[in-house]
Motif scaffolding. Sequence first.
Motif, PDB file in Angstrom:
ATOM      1  N   PHE A 130       0.823  -1.207   0.000  1.00 41.03           N
ATOM      2  CA  PHE A 130       0.000   0.000   0.000  1.00 41.03           C
ATOM      3  C   PHE A 130       0.860   1.261   0.000  1.00 41.03           C
ATOM      4  O   PHE A 130       0.675   2.162  -0.826  1.00 41.03           O
ATOM      5  CB  PHE A 130      -0.942   0.003   1.221  1.00 41.03           C
ATOM      6  CG  PHE A 130      -1.752   1.255   1.333  1.00 41.03           C
ATOM      7  CD1 PHE A 130      -2.907   1.420   0.588  1.00 41.03           C
ATOM      8  CD2 PHE A 130      -1.340   2.294   2.166  1.00 41.03           C
ATOM      9  CE1 PHE A 130      -3.639   2.591   0.663  1.00 41.03           C
ATOM     10  CE2 PHE A 130      -2.071   3.471   2.239  1.00 41.03           C
ATOM     11  CZ  PHE A 130      -3.226   3.614   1.495  1.00 41.03           C
ATOM     12  N   LYS A 133       2.986   1.816  -3.157  1.00 42.44           N
ATOM     13  CA  LYS A 133       2.199   2.242  -4.322  1.00 42.44           C
ATOM     14  C   LYS A 133       1.632   3.650  -4.152  1.00 42.44           C
ATOM     15  O   LYS A 133       1.798   4.508  -5.011  1.00 42.44           O
ATOM     16  CB  LYS A 133       1.072   1.215  -4.547  1.00 42.44           C
ATOM     17  CG  LYS A 133       0.081   1.576  -5.637  1.00 42.44           C
ATOM     18  CD  LYS A 133       0.705   1.443  -7.006  1.00 42.44           C
ATOM     19  CE  LYS A 133      -0.298   1.833  -8.095  1.00 42.44           C
ATOM     20  NZ  LYS A 133       0.350   1.878  -9.403  1.00 42.44           N
ATOM     21  N   TYR A 134       0.941   3.876  -3.033  1.00 42.30           N
ATOM     22  CA  TYR A 134       0.163   5.110  -2.912  1.00 42.30           C
ATOM     23  C   TYR A 134       0.866   6.227  -2.147  1.00 42.30           C
ATOM     24  O   TYR A 134       0.472   7.380  -2.244  1.00 42.30           O
ATOM     25  CB  TYR A 134      -1.198   4.807  -2.268  1.00 42.30           C
ATOM     26  CG  TYR A 134      -2.010   3.868  -3.124  1.00 42.30           C
ATOM     27  CD1 TYR A 134      -2.509   4.296  -4.360  1.00 42.30           C
ATOM     28  CD2 TYR A 134      -2.246   2.568  -2.730  1.00 42.30           C
ATOM     29  CE1 TYR A 134      -3.225   3.430  -5.163  1.00 42.30           C
ATOM     30  CE2 TYR A 134      -2.964   1.701  -3.530  1.00 42.30           C
ATOM     31  CZ  TYR A 134      -3.448   2.136  -4.742  1.00 42.30           C
ATOM     32  OH  TYR A 134      -4.142   1.294  -5.547  1.00 42.30           O
ATOM     33  N   TYR A 135       1.869   5.879  -1.365  1.00 42.38           N
ATOM     34  CA  TYR A 135       2.579   6.914  -0.607  1.00 42.38           C
ATOM     35  C   TYR A 135       3.900   7.268  -1.284  1.00 42.38           C
ATOM     36  O   TYR A 135       4.237   8.439  -1.440  1.00 42.38           O
ATOM     37  CB  TYR A 135       2.817   6.418   0.817  1.00 42.38           C
ATOM     38  CG  TYR A 135       3.441   7.450   1.735  1.00 42.38           C
ATOM     39  CD1 TYR A 135       2.677   8.488   2.291  1.00 42.38           C
ATOM     40  CD2 TYR A 135       4.786   7.390   2.061  1.00 42.38           C
ATOM     41  CE1 TYR A 135       3.257   9.432   3.132  1.00 42.38           C
ATOM     42  CE2 TYR A 135       5.370   8.328   2.906  1.00 42.38           C
ATOM     43  CZ  TYR A 135       4.598   9.341   3.434  1.00 42.38           C
ATOM     44  OH  TYR A 135       5.175  10.277   4.274  1.00 42.38           O
ATOM     45  N   GLY A 137       4.646   6.224  -4.397  1.00 42.96           N
ATOM     46  CA  GLY A 137       4.425   6.353  -5.842  1.00 42.96           C
ATOM     47  C   GLY A 137       5.230   5.381  -6.692  1.00 42.96           C
ATOM     48  O   GLY A 137       5.522   5.665  -7.852  1.00 42.96           O
ATOM     49  N   LEU A 158      -2.774  -5.667  -5.516  1.00 42.33           N
ATOM     50  CA  LEU A 158      -3.298  -4.294  -5.396  1.00 42.33           C
ATOM     51  C   LEU A 158      -4.806  -4.268  -5.616  1.00 42.33           C
ATOM     52  O   LEU A 158      -5.527  -3.534  -4.938  1.00 42.33           O
ATOM     53  CB  LEU A 158      -2.607  -3.372  -6.415  1.00 42.33           C
ATOM     54  CG  LEU A 158      -1.183  -2.940  -6.050  1.00 42.33           C
ATOM     55  CD1 LEU A 158      -0.534  -2.202  -7.204  1.00 42.33           C
ATOM     56  CD2 LEU A 158      -1.191  -2.059  -4.800  1.00 42.33           C
ATOM     57  N   ARG A 162      -7.354  -2.931  -2.843  1.00 37.62           N
ATOM     58  CA  ARG A 162      -8.341  -1.844  -3.038  1.00 37.62           C
ATOM     59  C   ARG A 162      -9.733  -2.290  -2.601  1.00 37.62           C
ATOM     60  O   ARG A 162     -10.462  -1.540  -1.977  1.00 37.62           O
ATOM     61  CB  ARG A 162      -8.358  -1.414  -4.507  1.00 37.62           C
ATOM     62  CG  ARG A 162      -7.188  -0.526  -4.876  1.00 37.62           C
ATOM     63  CD  ARG A 162      -7.389   0.104  -6.232  1.00 37.62           C
ATOM     64  NE  ARG A 162      -7.312  -0.857  -7.304  1.00 37.62           N
ATOM     65  CZ  ARG A 162      -6.217  -1.133  -7.998  1.00 37.62           C
ATOM     66  NH1 ARG A 162      -5.091  -0.515  -7.710  1.00 37.62           N
ATOM     67  NH2 ARG A 162      -6.227  -2.016  -8.953  1.00 37.62           N
TER      68      ARG A 162
ATOM     69  N   ASP B   8      -8.106   4.579  -7.291  1.00 34.11           N
ATOM     70  CA  ASP B   8      -6.651   4.546  -7.275  1.00 34.11           C
ATOM     71  C   ASP B   8      -6.091   5.960  -7.091  1.00 34.11           C
ATOM     72  O   ASP B   8      -5.241   6.204  -6.234  1.00 34.11           O
ATOM     73  CB  ASP B   8      -6.168   3.981  -8.623  1.00 34.11           C
ATOM     74  CG  ASP B   8      -4.913   3.162  -8.485  1.00 34.11           C
ATOM     75  OD1 ASP B   8      -4.829   2.399  -7.510  1.00 34.11           O
ATOM     76  OD2 ASP B   8      -4.025   3.308  -9.336  1.00 34.11           O
ATOM     77  N   LEU B  11      -6.822   7.394  -3.627  1.00 34.86           N
ATOM     78  CA  LEU B  11      -5.920   6.918  -2.573  1.00 34.86           C
ATOM     79  C   LEU B  11      -4.631   7.730  -2.577  1.00 34.86           C
ATOM     80  O   LEU B  11      -4.145   8.144  -1.520  1.00 34.86           O
ATOM     81  CB  LEU B  11      -5.603   5.433  -2.784  1.00 34.86           C
ATOM     82  CG  LEU B  11      -6.746   4.454  -2.516  1.00 34.86           C
ATOM     83  CD1 LEU B  11      -6.344   3.038  -2.892  1.00 34.86           C
ATOM     84  CD2 LEU B  11      -7.179   4.497  -1.057  1.00 34.86           C
ATOM     85  N   THR B  12      -4.099   7.979  -3.786  1.00 38.66           N
ATOM     86  CA  THR B  12      -2.857   8.748  -3.888  1.00 38.66           C
ATOM     87  C   THR B  12      -3.074  10.167  -3.359  1.00 38.66           C
ATOM     88  O   THR B  12      -2.255  10.692  -2.597  1.00 38.66           O
ATOM     89  CB  THR B  12      -2.394   8.802  -5.367  1.00 38.66           C
ATOM     90  OG1 THR B  12      -2.377   7.473  -5.868  1.00 38.66           O
ATOM     91  CG2 THR B  12      -1.008   9.390  -5.499  1.00 38.66           C
ATOM     92  N   GLU B  13      -4.189  10.764  -3.759  1.00 38.87           N
ATOM     93  CA  GLU B  13      -4.483  12.135  -3.336  1.00 38.87           C
ATOM     94  C   GLU B  13      -4.663  12.234  -1.829  1.00 38.87           C
ATOM     95  O   GLU B  13      -4.153  13.136  -1.182  1.00 38.87           O
ATOM     96  CB  GLU B  13      -5.760  12.625  -4.039  1.00 38.87           C
ATOM     97  CG  GLU B  13      -5.552  12.979  -5.501  1.00 38.87           C
ATOM     98  CD  GLU B  13      -4.549  14.111  -5.690  1.00 38.87           C
ATOM     99  OE1 GLU B  13      -4.608  15.096  -4.921  1.00 38.87           O
ATOM    100  OE2 GLU B  13      -3.676  14.015  -6.570  1.00 38.87           O
TER     101      GLU B  13
END
Lengths: 174, 485
Positions: A130, A133-135, A137, A158, A162, B8, B11-13
């Motif tokens: 997590f 990927k999302y923190y 990048g 992933l 989600r 997706d 989540l990034t934002e």
Amino acid sequence: MTDAQLLQQIVGGDEAALRTLMVRYDARIRYIIRPFLPDAREQEECLQDVAMTLWRKAGEYDSSKASFAAWLTVICRNAALNRARRQRAEAPLDETLTVPSAEDEVLRRERQRRLYAAVGQLQGEERQLFFRKYYYGQSTVQIAGEMGLTERGVEGRLYRLRRKLRRLMGGEDG
Amino acid sequence: MSEEKRFDLELTEQLADFDMTALPEEEQVEPTPWQHLAGKLVWGVIFSTITLNFLYLDVILPAIGMIWLVQAFRPLRRENGWLRLCHGLAWVLCAARLCTLAVQGTLLPETETFASLERPVGLVLVAVWLALYFSLWRGLLAIARRGGQEQPSAPGAAMLMVWYGALMALALAGPEQVSGLAFVLILLLYFLILRSLRKTLHFFEENGYTLQPLPSRVSDGRLTALWLAAVALAIVLALTFGTRYPMDWQLRPADEQAGQEEIIENLRTLGLPKELAADLTGEELAALAGAQRVLLGVGDTFTTDDGGKLLCRSAAIQLPGEERWVLLQHFAWVEMPRHRSTEALRITLPYEEDLPSHVPPFYAADEALLARMRLLYDKGGETFTASPALEPMTTASWFGDEYTTRCAAWSLPRQGTAARGYLLYGLYRLDDASIVTVSDYVHQQRAVYPALSARQHSASGFWEWGLDAKFRTMQYQMSFHYDHL
């Protein structure tokens, strides 16, 4: 010389100490910013941003909260993210883009609160995946190489992650 | 934009403002390309060298360790030539491990050819391990150098190589050279070295030395599962096809006893059960011509855990001449055992008893009828025979001294019934002595890994009698008292 000693010297206005620290952590800094800024020129400029932030915030580092490496990682990520945002802002505006209302902002904050709570329940590999990927990048290829997975395996995980987050956040996939 | 993509992005934002350092330190996630690799490398080394002799951990852990080493080097194989070499050598060691595990499931280690190869192959493997550690050391140095470290060092990897070399030198000198204290020191040193290696890797991790791990087509988890499946398959195949002796079964000629009817009749009249006489060869029957007396030993029946029932009988046949006797020890599976891998018969022949030098011998071998063994079984109305060698076997006794007995080893046929056999030998009785021999028939009742034959089990010492469910030792005493001889 230790990181803490170098930081002290930076607080005292020692530019050489800053250079030493930047050389020491050069590889790590580049590792963190690369996923956000694929362009080499942008990366070099971001390194300058990181150096400036270190110069300004050296006195704020609290070793009881996090290791220096962790603190530096946050600085690098934020610097890279800000630069990436500025890049996007320079791009032509999307005509259809609307300004969020106060109600939208309240909803966004509520979803953010739920997301943080959901992330708190992630463990081990899921948690790594997590944040990578999302923190941080990171791309699927990079995650696969560094975690001993196939790209397909990362995508599958992933996807499941989600769904799990949606469920934990009270979404429709429950 | 699809719902999936939208979530997706969201989540990034949402994480843009997240402050990782606000989390407790143990919950913070700091990715580096080293984390996963360092774990695989250190645990791979530990598991590859560790030996825990219970629950098959001596098989499972090194197998896992080997594949973890491959997984540690796999993403690094493009980093530099040394690490590419590590990757290749790790695969070589994996292949060697697979072969070793398979061979250990067969009776090959019992053969002389294998015994002669064991040491050279072992030395080659030690050289491969040393080359792997050397390459690891050089590979880490190359990464540190590229990362700008002024005086690159990877002491853990270098010490690991030295430690392994010293340990192998000690092993070659003989384990008895290592005292208890030295062993503890070696172990302590090992963990200190591994700690140092972990520290080196952690240093690389902290300083973010660049790596560009390659994604693979097969994930680590799947590779481990495939590897363990290959190991399991190799062991199963080895146990299925490698735990039987190659037997030279020959069809018994229908007319093998032709022309010996008179001798058979004489033996029958003297009291020899006809089924015992029926198994002898024409040549052996001819040697029994003119028999004067037949004494029958007490028979005994044994059962085995795998459903077998073995009937042991014996006879002493007196031939014309001065105290000339032929001893016949016969065994027959009245009910065939389910497990048919290895059998062994161990005996000390009366004239080969180890007597003190001042005691004159009681018996002498009859050179015309030296000890021989013959096996028979029936299948489809025909009888097949084989003659296993009765070879000397040295065993250490309880008290540490060695003694030599005779041992024959064979495998029962996979199919067929009425498996049986006998031991026949002639002797001269030199004194008014009884004839007493004790023989051990060892039957393997189930598969054993690493493979152990009934013969090896028998040689391992008689303290295991009856205690090991994998083997059944059936002790039969053939006894003819001097009053009756």
